[in-house]
Design a protein around this motif. Structure first.
Motif, mmCIF file in Angstrom:
data_model
loop_
_atom_site.group_PDB
_atom_site.id
_atom_site.type_symbol
_atom_site.label_atom_id
_atom_site.label_comp_id
_atom_site.label_asym_id
_atom_site.label_seq_id
_atom_site.Cartn_x
_atom_site.Cartn_y
_atom_site.Cartn_z
ATOM 1 N N THR A 4 1.181 62.146 137.232
ATOM 2 C CA THR A 4 2.011 61.384 136.124
ATOM 3 C C THR A 4 3.402 61.600 136.974
ATOM 4 N N ARG A 5 3.726 62.705 137.514
ATOM 5 C CA ARG A 5 4.906 62.921 138.348
ATOM 6 C C ARG A 5 5.048 61.974 139.515
ATOM 7 N N SER A 6 4.015 61.974 140.130
ATOM 8 C CA SER A 6 3.780 60.967 141.605
ATOM 9 C C SER A 6 4.046 59.486 141.182
ATOM 10 N N VAL A 7 3.334 59.132 140.000
ATOM 11 C CA VAL A 7 3.464 57.675 139.523
ATOM 12 C C VAL A 7 5.309 57.420 139.091
ATOM 13 N N ASP A 8 5.436 58.596 138.343
ATOM 14 C CA ASP A 8 7.134 58.506 138.005
ATOM 15 C C ASP A 8 7.980 58.303 139.291
ATOM 16 N N ALA A 9 7.597 58.875 140.308
ATOM 17 C CA ALA A 9 8.571 58.961 141.552
ATOM 18 C C ALA A 9 8.407 57.373 142.315
ATOM 19 N N ARG A 10 7.086 56.967 142.388
ATOM 20 C CA ARG A 10 6.924 55.804 142.740
ATOM 21 C C ARG A 10 7.696 54.461 141.912
ATOM 22 N N GLN A 11 7.312 54.764 140.696
ATOM 23 C CA GLN A 11 8.238 53.721 139.848
ATOM 24 C C GLN A 11 9.767 53.903 140.011
ATOM 25 N N ARG A 12 10.180 55.142 140.030
ATOM 26 C CA ARG A 12 11.482 55.106 140.192
ATOM 27 C C ARG A 12 12.101 54.754 141.456
#
Length: 193
Positions: A4-12
């Motif tokens: 989840t944190r990884s996807v959030d970083a990519r999206q940001r």
């Protein structure tokens, strides 16, 4: 790092790059500026995007995918070949107006990526599915992706390149109708006259 944190970083990172590229062009912001703006670590940045080219390609694929989804939705809301051809042109020009800064990215140099190739395959497959019955009924000729795309949206795209460099916020409705009429005239079969 959790998924989840990884996807959030990519999206940001994508949000940051999309905003900055639209405002300043893809050459101006540095990768570190984009990373700081997205509030992600150096490791997260390089985990998702090894360089600025990869990040720009992901932004380009995201933008083209959004445009293509709306274009296909427009086609599916039409009942006739003429309405679809005209609607596609109108959708294109409306999208350009609504996304003027981002449109400059799409109308510039194409940035190829596996995501873009998949988006294009899906898009041309969906447009082909819409096109086939109209061709079977003799309303339009066979779909030849490069030729059909150039006749359908080429003039409107060229006008869009001109328009986005200006200060106006609207494209006159008579201009939109001119391009929609020209696209239908170019793509309908001669027996439609």
């Amino acid at each position: 790092m959790s998924r989840t944190r990884s996807v959030d970083a990519r999206q940001r990172l994508l949000i940051s790059a999309r905003r900055r590229f639209a405002a300043d062009g893809p050459l101006t912001p540095t990768l570190d500026e984009l990373r700081r703006d997205a509030d992600v670590s150096v490791g997260a940045l390089y985990h998702h995007f090894p360089d600025k080219q990869a990040l720009a390609a992901a932004v380009f694929a995201q933008l083209i995918g959004e445009f293509q989804e709306g274009f296909v939705r427009t086609l599916h809301r039409t009942a006739t070949a003429e309405a679809g051809i005209r609607g596609g042109v109108k959708y294109h020009l409306r999208w350009i107006v609504e996304h003027k800064s981002e449109a400059a990215l799409l109308l510039g140099d194409r940035i190829d990526s596996p995501e873009l190739q998949k988006a294009n395959r899906d898009f041309f497959g969906a447009v082909g599915d819409w096109w086939r019955p109209h061709h079977a009924y003799g309303l339009v000729g066979p779909m030849e992706p490069g030729v059909t795309a150039a006749l359908w949206l080429g003039p409107a795209q060229e006008y869009s390149r001109y328009w986005i460099t200006g200060a106006t916020t609207k494209i006159p409705s008579r201009t939109v109708e001119t391009f929609a009429t020209a696209a239908w005239a170019a793509l309908k079969t001669q027996t439609q006259e």
